[in-house]
Design a protein around this motif. Structure first.
Motif, short mmCIF file in Angstrom:
data_model
loop_
_atom_site.label_atom_id
_atom_site.label_comp_id
_atom_site.label_asym_id
_atom_site.label_seq_id
_atom_site.Cartn_x
_atom_site.Cartn_y
_atom_site.Cartn_z
N PRO A 248 7.02 -13.64 -6.85
CA PRO A 248 7.80 -13.27 -5.69
C PRO A 248 7.94 -11.84 -5.18
N THR A 249 7.63 -10.88 -6.20
CA THR A 249 7.57 -9.51 -5.64
C THR A 249 6.15 -9.41 -4.82
N PHE A 250 5.21 -9.60 -5.17
CA PHE A 250 4.00 -9.46 -4.26
C PHE A 250 4.16 -10.22 -3.08
N ALA A 251 4.64 -11.50 -3.34
CA ALA A 251 4.96 -12.37 -2.15
C ALA A 251 5.78 -11.90 -1.03
N GLY A 252 6.69 -11.47 -1.55
CA GLY A 252 7.80 -10.40 -0.49
C GLY A 252 7.13 -9.29 0.17
N ALA A 253 6.34 -8.61 -0.67
CA ALA A 253 5.76 -7.34 -0.20
C ALA A 253 4.50 -7.61 1.11
N LEU A 254 3.91 -9.04 0.88
CA LEU A 254 2.87 -9.45 1.71
C LEU A 254 3.53 -9.86 3.00
N ALA A 255 4.65 -10.49 2.91
CA ALA A 255 5.30 -10.97 3.87
C ALA A 255 5.99 -9.79 4.87
N GLN A 256 6.47 -8.78 4.17
CA GLN A 256 7.05 -7.64 5.04
C GLN A 256 5.79 -6.83 5.85
N SER A 257 4.45 -7.01 5.31
CA SER A 257 3.38 -6.22 6.03
C SER A 257 2.39 -7.22 6.79
N ALA A 258 2.83 -8.39 6.75
CA ALA A 258 1.93 -9.55 7.55
C ALA A 258 1.57 -9.05 8.97
N LEU A 259 0.50 -9.48 9.21
CA LEU A 259 0.38 -9.34 10.73
C LEU A 259 0.97 -10.46 11.63
#
Length: 553
Positions: free
Chosen positions: A191-202
């Motif tokens: 969940p930590t990585f998934a959240g970071a990806l979601a915040q920086s997603a294109l």
């Protein structure tokens, strides 16, 4: 399939379990006070180990370089290690290492074997094969409790890492490659990585916007003939013959296996444009099927210029990235093998983001996992003007997209005999040819396509005389060369080896039915490898040798 255990575990017996454990023991200073409970010790170990970040790539993917087998993913592993080193500088004591063969006790010599298998045979035997239990255990020990950044991991290796690592982030190159730079896509069950990806997603709208700008820029680049009217085209994309995505049931998929589906699509369109992969000709089986389709036309135009032309209604491929890109140009896509296409349409779980967002997103997530305070200033890290596209060296597609070119180029035939090396007809060497030489030109593969404009004075038919040679250049180096147009073989000739008197084929070409130019396909069913016959490093498979051509009016 046979497991990799018997091949890859040959070095396991050379190292004891104690030695392996000593090599991987964390460097943690002893602490005063009572011994921690088991759960507290486990948590302490987890935190200590998590400050060693591993970059993992496909350990079993080999490639041929200068005649030797090497680790295909070494450059990618080192690239992402360097990116991660930069990302984690702020965190101070974090180490970034590559999960290489030594880390899991794999001997490269054992992995390569006796060298009797070619690369394709090796891939067919090993890709998708389950990992042996001992090898899986060594990989699990190497990644236990650590953050792992994986790039293009095979499913079997990914599953072992995910089960033991503290957190796994899986990365790959996004299939949409028409942006100013390559995009990455990422996925993580943590969940930590998934959240970071979601915040920086294109934002997906950026893809549509960029495609729209590119379409406007290239609108006039792909020049299509006005007569006859061609409003509904299909674009068939070729792939590398040994693309790992094409492995299925012990073999490589090819377009010939989908000939019925391709013919149905061709029947539904004015023309079927066949575009080979920029780095490889169509494989023999596929090329021999394509020349049998009446309204097929080979082209070397930029795929993006074709998509931007407004004339292409449908794209077709087995698992080309073009299938994913087509939707952003308003073009329908037909995946002949959806299961081989990274999930088709592209899986929404695979978040797209720019390469410069990668260090910030990962550093932010890693800081949280290590108990540090994230630094919001690390959200975006610029790459000093160096694009991921240039670092990886993948420039095809956009490299020549701005160069105006006809979709169906064709030479104007002189009234006299002309050598194939004559610059006046070079434009007619549409697809499947090597570089022009003094004597003429070789077909690079089973089919070389030559096109010429149909002039009104030809009427309904034109007689041609074509001089042809074959490979190898020996007295008995005779190849049967078939000559095809619009799905019909109109001539054949037994051509001697180059250096001997070429064979002359005289035949009648009918007026084209589907376009204003003629494409002649010179077909050799068994092109020969120059390197296998001469022992050199020439990797081409040489088919027909076109020496000269003349119209007999």
């Amino acid at each position: 399939m046979t497991g990799l255990q018997e091949i890859l575990d040959s070095t396991a017996a050379e190292a004891s379990d104690d030695a392996r454990g000593a090599e991987r023991a964390p460097d943690v200073a002893p602490q005063d006070g009572p011994a921690p409970t088991v759960s507290a010790q486990a948590e302490a170990d987890r935190v200590a180990l998590s400050r060693e970040v591993l970059v993992a790539c496909d350990l079993f993917r080999l490639a041929s370089a200068d005649g030797e087998l090497v680790w295909h993913q070494q450059a990618n592993a080192e690239l992402f290690r360097d990116l991660m080193l930069a990302a984690f500088l702020r965190l101070g004591d974090v180490e970034v290492k590559v999960l290489d063969h030594a880390a899991v006790g794999l001997d490269m010599a054992a992995l390569i074997g006796d060298g009797q298998e070619d690369l394709g045979e090796r891939w067919l035997r090993t890709v998708g094969a389950p990992l042996g239990s001992e090898l899986s255990e060594r990989i699990a020990q190497a990644v236990a409790g650590r953050i792992v950044i994986g790039f293009e991991l095979p499913d079997s290796l990914s599953a072992v890492i995910e089960a033991s690592a503290g957190a796994l982030l899986k990365l790959a190159i996004h299939p949409c490659r028409f942006m100013d730079d390559l995009l990455l896509m990422g996925e993580s069950s943590h969940p930590t990585f998934a959240g970071a990806l979601a915040q920086s997603a294109l934002d997906p709208r950026e893809l549509f916007w960029s495609a729209g700008l590119l379409r406007r820029r290239l609108k006039a680049v792909a020049v299509l003939p006005v007569e006859p009217k061609l409003d509904r085209l299909a674009l068939l994309a070729g792939q590398m013959a040994m693309d790992r995505a094409l492995i299925s049931e012990g073999g490589f998929l090819n377009l010939a296996q989908f000939s019925k589906e391709i013919r149905r699509i061709a029947d539904d369109h004015d023309l079927l444009l066949a575009r080979a992969h920029p780095y490889a000709a169509f494989d023999t089986a596929s090329a021999l099927e394509l020349v049998k389709i009446p309204n097929v036309r080979f082209t070397s135009s930029s795929v993006y210029a074709l998509l931007a032309s407004g004339r292409v209604a449908t794209t077709v491929a087995i698992s080309s990235s073009l299938l994913h890109e087509a939707r952003y140009f308003g073009v329908a896509a037909v995946a002949l093998a959806p299961e081989a296409s990274n999930g088709f349409p592209l899986d929404d779980r695979l978040t797209a983001f720019r390469a410069e967002a990668l260090p910030g997103a990962i550093a932010d997530a890693a800081a949280r996992l290590m108990g540090d305070t994230p630094d919001e200033r690390s959200a975006v890290v610029r790459m000093d003007g160096t694009s991921l596209r240039s670092v990886i060296g993948e420039t095809w597609g956009l490299a020549d997209a701005d160069r105006a070119a006809p979709v169906l180029p064709a030479a104007v035939l002189p009234d006299t005999r002309v050598l194939a090396s004559d610059p006046r007809i070079a434009v007619g060497l549409v697809s499947g040819w090597c570089a022009i030489e003094d004597w003429g030109v070789w077909a690079n593969g089973p089919v070389g396509t030559f096109a010429f404009e149909w002039q009104d004075r030809y009427g309904d038919r034109l007689t041609l005389a074509v001089d042809l040679a074959s490979f190898p250049p020996t007295p008995d180096g005779v190849q049967e060369i078939g000559i095809w147009t619009e799905g019909v073989q109109i001539a054949s000739v037994s051509a001697p080896g180059l250096g001997y008197k070429p064979a002359r084929a005289i035949f009648v070409v009918p007026k084209p039915r589907f376009a204003g130019s003629v494409q002649l396909h010179f077909v050799v069913t068994d092109p020969l490898s120059a390197s296998e016959l001469t022992g050199g490093e020439d990797a081409r498979k040489l088919g027909a040798g076109l020496v000269s051509i003349a119209s007999l009016i």
